[in-house]
Design a protein around this motif. Structure first.
Motif, PDB file in Angstrom:
ATOM      1  N   ARG A 221       0.934  -1.824  -0.303  1.00  0.00           N
ATOM      2  CA  ARG A 221      -0.051  -0.127   0.218  1.00  0.00           C
ATOM      3  C   ARG A 221       0.981   1.535  -0.178  1.00  0.00           C
ATOM      4  O   ARG A 221       2.001   1.126   0.495  1.00  0.00           O
ATOM      5  CB  ARG A 221      -1.152  -0.063   1.032  1.00  0.00           C
ATOM      6  N   SER A 222       0.605   2.766  -0.388  1.00  0.00           N
ATOM      7  CA  SER A 222       1.185   3.947  -0.826  1.00  0.00           C
ATOM      8  C   SER A 222       0.309   4.661   0.468  1.00  0.00           C
ATOM      9  O   SER A 222      -0.874   4.838   0.373  1.00  0.00           O
ATOM     10  CB  SER A 222       1.091   4.377  -1.607  1.00  0.00           C
ATOM     11  N   GLU A 223       1.553   5.121   1.121  1.00  0.00           N
ATOM     12  CA  GLU A 223       1.658   5.846   1.920  1.00  0.00           C
ATOM     13  C   GLU A 223       0.435   6.763   1.802  1.00  0.00           C
ATOM     14  O   GLU A 223      -0.417   7.573   2.493  1.00  0.00           O
ATOM     15  CB  GLU A 223       2.218   6.941   1.998  1.00  0.00           C
ATOM     16  N   ILE A 224      -0.072   7.592   0.709  1.00  0.00           N
ATOM     17  CA  ILE A 224      -0.295   8.597   0.395  1.00  0.00           C
ATOM     18  C   ILE A 224      -1.871   8.125  -0.087  1.00  0.00           C
ATOM     19  O   ILE A 224      -3.400   8.549   0.620  1.00  0.00           O
ATOM     20  CB  ILE A 224      -0.279   9.493  -0.989  1.00  0.00           C
ATOM     21  N   GLU A 225      -2.687   7.055  -0.414  1.00  0.00           N
ATOM     22  CA  GLU A 225      -3.623   5.897  -0.442  1.00  0.00           C
ATOM     23  C   GLU A 225      -4.383   6.595   0.676  1.00  0.00           C
ATOM     24  O   GLU A 225      -6.174   6.547   1.300  1.00  0.00           O
ATOM     25  CB  GLU A 225      -3.162   4.731  -0.484  1.00  0.00           C
TER      26      GLU A 225
ATOM     27  N   LEU B 153      -2.276  16.805 -18.519  1.00  0.00           N
ATOM     28  CA  LEU B 153      -1.667  16.625 -17.995  1.00  0.00           C
ATOM     29  C   LEU B 153      -0.924  17.853 -17.365  1.00  0.00           C
ATOM     30  O   LEU B 153      -0.895  18.668 -18.701  1.00  0.00           O
ATOM     31  CB  LEU B 153      -0.797  15.899 -18.601  1.00  0.00           C
ATOM     32  N   TRP B 154      -0.515  18.475 -16.114  1.00  0.00           N
ATOM     33  CA  TRP B 154       0.201  19.747 -16.661  1.00  0.00           C
ATOM     34  C   TRP B 154       1.490  19.533 -16.268  1.00  0.00           C
ATOM     35  O   TRP B 154       2.318  20.039 -15.356  1.00  0.00           O
ATOM     36  CB  TRP B 154      -0.715  20.458 -15.186  1.00  0.00           C
ATOM     37  N   GLU B 155       2.466  18.590 -16.571  1.00  0.00           N
ATOM     38  CA  GLU B 155       3.541  18.107 -16.619  1.00  0.00           C
ATOM     39  C   GLU B 155       3.944  18.281 -18.188  1.00  0.00           C
ATOM     40  O   GLU B 155       3.553  17.133 -18.703  1.00  0.00           O
ATOM     41  CB  GLU B 155       3.904  17.274 -16.138  1.00  0.00           C
TER      42      GLU B 155
ATOM     43  N   LEU C 215       7.767   9.203 -12.993  1.00  0.00           N
ATOM     44  CA  LEU C 215       7.334   9.242 -12.138  1.00  0.00           C
ATOM     45  C   LEU C 215       6.823  11.021 -11.258  1.00  0.00           C
ATOM     46  O   LEU C 215       6.321  10.942  -9.937  1.00  0.00           O
ATOM     47  CB  LEU C 215       7.990   9.301 -10.638  1.00  0.00           C
ATOM     48  N   SER C 216       6.137  11.575 -12.204  1.00  0.00           N
ATOM     49  CA  SER C 216       5.352  12.948 -11.939  1.00  0.00           C
ATOM     50  C   SER C 216       5.796  13.312 -10.885  1.00  0.00           C
ATOM     51  O   SER C 216       6.618  13.831 -10.815  1.00  0.00           O
ATOM     52  CB  SER C 216       3.888  12.232 -11.412  1.00  0.00           C
ATOM     53  N   ASP C 217       4.990  13.686  -9.894  1.00  0.00           N
ATOM     54  CA  ASP C 217       5.893  14.820  -8.896  1.00  0.00           C
ATOM     55  C   ASP C 217       5.411  13.689  -7.464  1.00  0.00           C
ATOM     56  O   ASP C 217       5.177  14.743  -6.319  1.00  0.00           O
ATOM     57  CB  ASP C 217       5.397  16.399  -8.755  1.00  0.00           C
TER      58      ASP C 217
HETATM   59  C1  LIG Z   1       1.677  12.921  -8.568  1.00  0.00           C
HETATM   60  S1  LIG Z   1      -0.284  13.618  -9.078  1.00  0.00           S
HETATM   61  C2  LIG Z   1       0.271  15.185  -9.602  1.00  0.00           C
HETATM   62  C3  LIG Z   1      -0.595  15.275 -10.654  1.00  0.00           C
HETATM   63  C4  LIG Z   1       0.403  16.443 -12.035  1.00  0.00           C
HETATM   64  N1  LIG Z   1       1.250  17.404 -11.362  1.00  0.00           N
HETATM   65  C5  LIG Z   1      -0.670  16.593 -12.858  1.00  0.00           C
HETATM   66  O1  LIG Z   1       0.391  18.011 -13.814  1.00  0.00           O
HETATM   67  O2  LIG Z   1      -0.625  15.328 -13.570  1.00  0.00           O
HETATM   68  C6  LIG Z   1      -0.397  12.305 -10.213  1.00  0.00           C
HETATM   69  C7  LIG Z   1      -1.095  10.949  -9.559  1.00  0.00           C
HETATM   70  O3  LIG Z   1      -0.106  10.401  -9.008  1.00  0.00           O
HETATM   71  C8  LIG Z   1      -1.351   9.423  -8.467  1.00  0.00           C
HETATM   72  N2  LIG Z   1      -0.089   8.711  -6.961  1.00  0.00           N
HETATM   73  C9  LIG Z   1      -0.402   9.398  -6.059  1.00  0.00           C
HETATM   74  N3  LIG Z   1       1.133   8.680  -6.011  1.00  0.00           N
HETATM   75  C10 LIG Z   1       1.182   7.536  -6.293  1.00  0.00           C
HETATM   76  C11 LIG Z   1       2.258   6.050  -6.318  1.00  0.00           C
HETATM   77  N4  LIG Z   1       2.339   5.710  -4.165  1.00  0.00           N
HETATM   78  N5  LIG Z   1       1.192   4.843  -6.823  1.00  0.00           N
HETATM   79  C12 LIG Z   1       0.536   5.341  -8.149  1.00  0.00           C
HETATM   80  N6  LIG Z   1       0.085   6.972  -8.342  1.00  0.00           N
HETATM   81  C13 LIG Z   1       0.219   7.172  -7.328  1.00  0.00           C
HETATM   82  C14 LIG Z   1      -1.696   9.821  -8.328  1.00  0.00           C
HETATM   83  O4  LIG Z   1      -3.673   9.181  -8.258  1.00  0.00           O
HETATM   84  C15 LIG Z   1      -2.310  11.508  -9.012  1.00  0.00           C
HETATM   85  O5  LIG Z   1      -3.130  10.573 -10.134  1.00  0.00           O
END
Ligand SMILES: C[S@@+](CC[C@H](N)C(=O)[O-])C[C@H]1O[C@@H](n2cnc3c(N)ncnc32)[C@H](O)[C@@H]1O
Length: 366
Positions: free
Chosen positions: A3-7, A20-22, A289-291
């Motif tokens: 499980r992920s911490e943010i979940e 997508l804002w990246e 890995l997005s942010d």
């Molecule tokens: C971190 S957020 C950032 C969004 C971004 N700045 C954008 O422009 O779309 C992107 C996605 O990461 C997912 N997310 C966050 N932590 C995650 C993890 N540990 N595993 C899988 N997905 C994760 C979130 O559900 C979210 O949809």
């Protein structure tokens, strides 16, 4: 399953990011040569996982904790399959359209029943704002644009931002016309932690963030308005005008439409956490890995980073962003990766998604 911490912290029952804002141009260049390899991408709205198909990988494994975000990718898959490029832009909201409900039905033909049901409940909003405008984040920008921005700047001034001009003239425009005391007041109110927490991002996401969001935003506006050319910036255009101009995000551009469409079967969608993927024992050649590291405490970040390294093939690159919380290779793993400052330095000034304070490209040693 891991499980992920943010979940446990944030509710993921609706679309947070409908686009997508990246910046996918920066992401794909940062990942380098990935032809024939296995890539892993955070889904978010799906655009960047789709952009990664242009790198000609064997597959792109797409993960996300949020079923609503996965549904954004599934809609896009239907759009690539069932719409032409002009219809794609109209349904997304990049172009004005009165046909979005019809296009939505067309795009969803063949999609799983739960994906169709999910998007059907959003049809009215899609008709108004486009499929790329229905997330919480985009709603936040919309409130900013429709209710607050008009109190500060005229339409004429906003249109003038997107006239292409040399760098010195961009600085002069920002100083003379844009950065007024009203604008600075607006930034301070709108980007206060309180308002951002309530309207844009879950408050849990600020747990690890330092500094004032408004100060950060002012610095980043300089990046978007002076370092880069606003006329080329689709993100800035959407925020200020609610649609796109000539400039489009990479995945939405005509030149990539057919390539992406022809490689959709290389997507391997796995709803769930990144941590779940890295516990399968598979190895990847590159990660978007997005942010996501910003959403983790430093301790959990270090632990997850270690397991990503174990799931990486030699030479794999990790590409990720920081918005406000600093995250780079944890000390414990510093000897296992090379920070590709050469690539970062080249890409950072070109990053059109201007709100991030840092872009990281790290390469796993052989
Ligand atoms: C971190 S957020 C950032 C969004 C971004 N700045 C954008 O422009 O779309 C992107 C996605 O990461 C997912 N997310 C966050 N932590 C995650 C993890 N540990 N595993 C899988 N997905 C994760 C979130 O559900 C979210 O949809």
């Amino acid at each position: 399953m891991q499980r992920s911490e943010i979940e446990a912290k944030a509710a993921f029952d609706h679309i947070r990011y409908a686009q997508l804002w990246e910046d996918a141009d920066v992401l794909t260049e940062g990942l380098g040569d990935c032809a024939g390899g296995t890539l892993v991408s955070i889904c978010s709205a799906g655009d960047n996982a789709l952009a990664m198909l242009t790198l000609d990988p064997k597959k792109v494994v797409v993960v996300d904790l949020s079923p609503a975000q996965i549904a954004c990718l599934q809609l896009r898959i239907g759009m690539f399959r069932n719409l032409d490029h002009a219809e794609f832009l109209a349904l997304m909201g990049a172009r004005p359209s009165t046909e979005r409900k019809v296009l939505l039905v067309k795009a969803l033909a063949g999609a799983a029943p739960e994906v169709q049901a999910f998007w059907n409940t959003l049809a009215d909003e899609v008709a108004l704002h486009g499929a790329g405008g229905v997330g919480k984040f985009e709603r936040y920008f919309r409130i900013f644009r429709t209710r607050l921005l008009p109190l500060v700047h005229s339409r004429k001034t906003i249109d003038a931002i997107f006239v292409s001009r040399p760098k010195a003239a961009r600085q002069a425009f920002l100083d003379r016309w844009f950065n007024t005391w009203r604008w600075r007041l607006l930034l301070n109110v709108f980007f206060s932690r309180f308002v951002m927490g309530r309207m844009g991002r879950d408050k849990a996401f600020f747990d690890h963030v330092e500094g004032s969001p408004a100060q950060h935003v002012a610095r980043r506006i300089h990046h978007a308005a002076v370092i880069g050319d606003p006329a080329q910036n689709s993100y800035l255009h959407w925020i200020m005008k609610g649609t796109h101009g000539e400039a489009l995000p990479m995945t939405w551009r005509a030149e990539h439409f057919e390539v992406i469409k022809s490689r959709l079967d290389r997507l391997d969608i796995r709803p769930g956490s990144l941590e779940a993927f890295i516990s399968t024992g598979e190895k990847a050649d590159g990660f978007n890995l997005s942010d996501i590291f910003e959403y983790m405490s430093p301790e959990v970040f270090a632990q997850v980073y270690g397991s990503i390294l174990r799931a990486s093939a030699p030479g794999a690159r990790l590409v990720y962003w920081n918005m406000m919380a600093p995250r780079r290779v944890p000390q414990a793993f510093a000897d296992k990766v090379t920070t590709r400052s050469d690539i970062e330095d080249r890409l950072k000034p070109r990053d059109k998604a201007f709100f991030y304070s840092d872009l990281v490209v790290e390469e796993v040693k052989g």
